[in-house]
Design a protein around this motif. Structure first.
Motif, PDB file in Angstrom:
ATOM      1  N   THR A   1       0.818  -1.217   0.000  1.00  0.00           N
ATOM      2  CA  THR A   1       0.000   0.000   0.000  1.00  0.00           C
ATOM      3  C   THR A   1       0.848   1.262   0.000  1.00  0.00           C
ATOM      4  OG1 THR A   1      -0.164  -0.124   2.401  1.00  0.00           O
ATOM      5  CG2 THR A   1      -1.958  -1.110   1.132  1.00  0.00           C
ATOM      6  N   LEU A   2       2.115   1.148   0.394  1.00  0.00           N
ATOM      7  CA  LEU A   2       3.027   2.292   0.392  1.00  0.00           C
ATOM      8  C   LEU A   2       3.701   2.374  -0.975  1.00  0.00           C
ATOM      9  CD1 LEU A   2       4.333   4.528   2.142  1.00  0.00           C
ATOM     10  CD2 LEU A   2       6.083   2.866   2.774  1.00  0.00           C
ATOM     11  N   LEU A   3       3.887   3.572  -1.457  1.00  0.00           N
ATOM     12  CA  LEU A   3       4.510   3.768  -2.770  1.00  0.00           C
ATOM     13  C   LEU A   3       6.004   4.035  -2.633  1.00  0.00           C
ATOM     14  CD1 LEU A   3       1.828   6.079  -4.410  1.00  0.00           C
ATOM     15  CD2 LEU A   3       2.093   3.599  -4.680  1.00  0.00           C
ATOM     16  N   LYS A   4       6.764   3.540  -3.594  1.00  0.00           N
ATOM     17  CA  LYS A   4       8.211   3.773  -3.631  1.00  0.00           C
ATOM     18  C   LYS A   4       8.510   5.275  -3.653  1.00  0.00           C
ATOM     19  CE  LYS A   4      12.178   2.712  -6.577  1.00  0.00           C
ATOM     20  NZ  LYS A   4      12.609   2.013  -7.784  1.00  0.00           N
ATOM     21  N   VAL A   5       7.709   6.040  -4.359  1.00  0.00           N
ATOM     22  CA  VAL A   5       7.913   7.481  -4.467  1.00  0.00           C
ATOM     23  C   VAL A   5       7.792   8.158  -3.094  1.00  0.00           C
ATOM     24  CG1 VAL A   5       5.532   8.074  -5.069  1.00  0.00           C
ATOM     25  CG2 VAL A   5       7.389   9.505  -5.862  1.00  0.00           C
ATOM     26  N   ASP A   6       6.956   7.627  -2.214  1.00  0.00           N
ATOM     27  CA  ASP A   6       6.826   8.191  -0.866  1.00  0.00           C
ATOM     28  C   ASP A   6       8.102   7.984  -0.063  1.00  0.00           C
ATOM     29  OD1 ASP A   6       4.212   9.082  -1.303  1.00  0.00           O
ATOM     30  OD2 ASP A   6       3.377   7.140  -0.712  1.00  0.00           O
ATOM     31  N   ILE A   7       8.744   6.857  -0.247  1.00  0.00           N
ATOM     32  CA  ILE A   7      10.005   6.587   0.449  1.00  0.00           C
ATOM     33  C   ILE A   7      11.098   7.504  -0.088  1.00  0.00           C
ATOM     34  CG2 ILE A   7      11.774   4.838   0.882  1.00  0.00           C
ATOM     35  CD1 ILE A   7       9.448   2.762   0.669  1.00  0.00           C
ATOM     36  N   ILE A   8      11.151   7.651  -1.396  1.00  0.00           N
ATOM     37  CA  ILE A   8      12.136   8.557  -2.004  1.00  0.00           C
ATOM     38  C   ILE A   8      11.924   9.972  -1.488  1.00  0.00           C
ATOM     39  CG2 ILE A   8      12.858   9.611  -4.192  1.00  0.00           C
ATOM     40  CD1 ILE A   8      12.207   6.849  -5.497  1.00  0.00           C
ATOM     41  N   LYS A   9      10.697  10.403  -1.427  1.00  0.00           N
ATOM     42  CA  LYS A   9      10.381  11.745  -0.936  1.00  0.00           C
ATOM     43  C   LYS A   9      10.848  11.925   0.505  1.00  0.00           C
ATOM     44  CE  LYS A   9       6.539  14.938  -0.339  1.00  0.00           C
ATOM     45  NZ  LYS A   9       5.092  15.128  -0.461  1.00  0.00           N
ATOM     46  N   ALA A  10      10.641  10.926   1.349  1.00  0.00           N
ATOM     47  CA  ALA A  10      11.067  11.004   2.750  1.00  0.00           C
ATOM     48  C   ALA A  10      12.587  11.114   2.863  1.00  0.00           C
ATOM     49  CB  ALA A  10      10.567   9.788   3.528  1.00  0.00           C
ATOM     50  N   ILE A  11      13.301  10.366   2.026  1.00  0.00           N
ATOM     51  CA  ILE A  11      14.770  10.425   2.042  1.00  0.00           C
ATOM     52  C   ILE A  11      15.240  11.795   1.558  1.00  0.00           C
ATOM     53  CG2 ILE A  11      16.877   9.465   1.024  1.00  0.00           C
ATOM     54  CD1 ILE A  11      15.327   6.743   0.872  1.00  0.00           C
ATOM     55  N   GLU A  12      14.637  12.292   0.494  1.00  0.00           N
ATOM     56  CA  GLU A  12      15.025  13.606  -0.038  1.00  0.00           C
ATOM     57  C   GLU A  12      14.679  14.728   0.933  1.00  0.00           C
ATOM     58  OE1 GLU A  12      13.172  13.565  -3.919  1.00  0.00           O
ATOM     59  OE2 GLU A  12      14.963  12.628  -4.817  1.00  0.00           O
ATOM     60  N   GLU A  13      13.562  14.615   1.632  1.00  0.00           N
ATOM     61  CA  GLU A  13      13.203  15.628   2.620  1.00  0.00           C
ATOM     62  C   GLU A  13      14.168  15.632   3.806  1.00  0.00           C
ATOM     63  OE1 GLU A  13       9.060  15.033   3.534  1.00  0.00           O
ATOM     64  OE2 GLU A  13       8.410  16.091   1.734  1.00  0.00           O
ATOM     65  N   ALA A  14      14.845  14.505   4.042  1.00  0.00           N
ATOM     66  CA  ALA A  14      15.867  14.442   5.087  1.00  0.00           C
ATOM     67  C   ALA A  14      17.173  15.092   4.616  1.00  0.00           C
ATOM     68  CB  ALA A  14      16.101  12.997   5.510  1.00  0.00           C
ATOM     69  N   GLY A  15      17.228  15.451   3.315  1.00  0.00           N
ATOM     70  CA  GLY A  15      18.385  16.162   2.794  1.00  0.00           C
ATOM     71  C   GLY A  15      19.356  15.321   1.990  1.00  0.00           C
ATOM     72  N   TYR A  16      18.898  14.176   1.489  1.00  0.00           N
ATOM     73  CA  TYR A  16      19.783  13.279   0.761  1.00  0.00           C
ATOM     74  C   TYR A  16      19.294  13.067  -0.658  1.00  0.00           C
ATOM     75  CZ  TYR A  16      21.574  12.599   5.372  1.00  0.00           C
ATOM     76  OH  TYR A  16      22.108  12.849   6.606  1.00  0.00           O
ATOM     77  N   ILE A  17      20.223  12.762  -1.547  1.00  0.00           N
ATOM     78  CA  ILE A  17      19.923  12.512  -2.942  1.00  0.00           C
ATOM     79  C   ILE A  17      19.787  11.006  -3.132  1.00  0.00           C
ATOM     80  CG2 ILE A  17      20.846  12.635  -5.302  1.00  0.00           C
ATOM     81  CD1 ILE A  17      22.368  15.172  -4.358  1.00  0.00           C
ATOM     82  N   VAL A  18      18.738  10.606  -3.832  1.00  0.00           N
ATOM     83  CA  VAL A  18      18.495   9.188  -4.100  1.00  0.00           C
ATOM     84  C   VAL A  18      18.708   8.935  -5.590  1.00  0.00           C
ATOM     85  CG1 VAL A  18      16.808   7.329  -4.004  1.00  0.00           C
ATOM     86  CG2 VAL A  18      16.755   9.121  -2.277  1.00  0.00           C
ATOM     87  N   LYS A  19      19.527   7.934  -5.896  1.00  0.00           N
ATOM     88  CA  LYS A  19      19.692   7.510  -7.278  1.00  0.00           C
ATOM     89  C   LYS A  19      18.795   6.317  -7.489  1.00  0.00           C
ATOM     90  CE  LYS A  19      24.362   8.994  -8.241  1.00  0.00           C
ATOM     91  NZ  LYS A  19      25.668   8.568  -8.726  1.00  0.00           N
ATOM     92  N   TYR A  20      17.951   6.386  -8.524  1.00  0.00           N
ATOM     93  CA  TYR A  20      17.023   5.273  -8.798  1.00  0.00           C
ATOM     94  C   TYR A  20      16.838   5.100 -10.283  1.00  0.00           C
ATOM     95  CZ  TYR A  20      14.008   9.392  -8.521  1.00  0.00           C
ATOM     96  OH  TYR A  20      13.470  10.644  -8.645  1.00  0.00           O
TER      97      TYR A  20
END
Length: 65
Positions: free
Chosen positions: A46-65
């Motif tokens: 039920t959780l989307l991958k994009v929500d996890i990416i958003k949480a990581i980016e909001e913490a100040g980190y860049i995600v490569k996907y």
């Protein structure tokens, strides 16, 4: 349930890994494990991958996907 692996090149030290863990855990994921530059997140369908990416980016980190 599924597990997705993320590359987070700027997450190299333990305190940075903890910041990412704390940010992602707010989404009620099943499990998260980190190591330098990488994270594996297990979560319900039920959780989307994009929500996890958003949480990581909001913490100040860049995600490569």
């Amino acid at each position: 349930m599924r597990t997705v692996h993320f590359e987070i090149p700027t997450m190299t030290r333990l305190h940075k890994q903890l910041e990412v863990c704390n940010s992602v855990k707010k989404l009620n994921v099943v499990n998260i494990t980190t190591e330098s530059g990488r994270a594996a997140v297990t979560f319900q369908d039920t959780l989307l991958k994009v929500d996890i990416i958003k949480a990581i980016e909001e913490a100040g980190y860049i995600v490569k996907y």
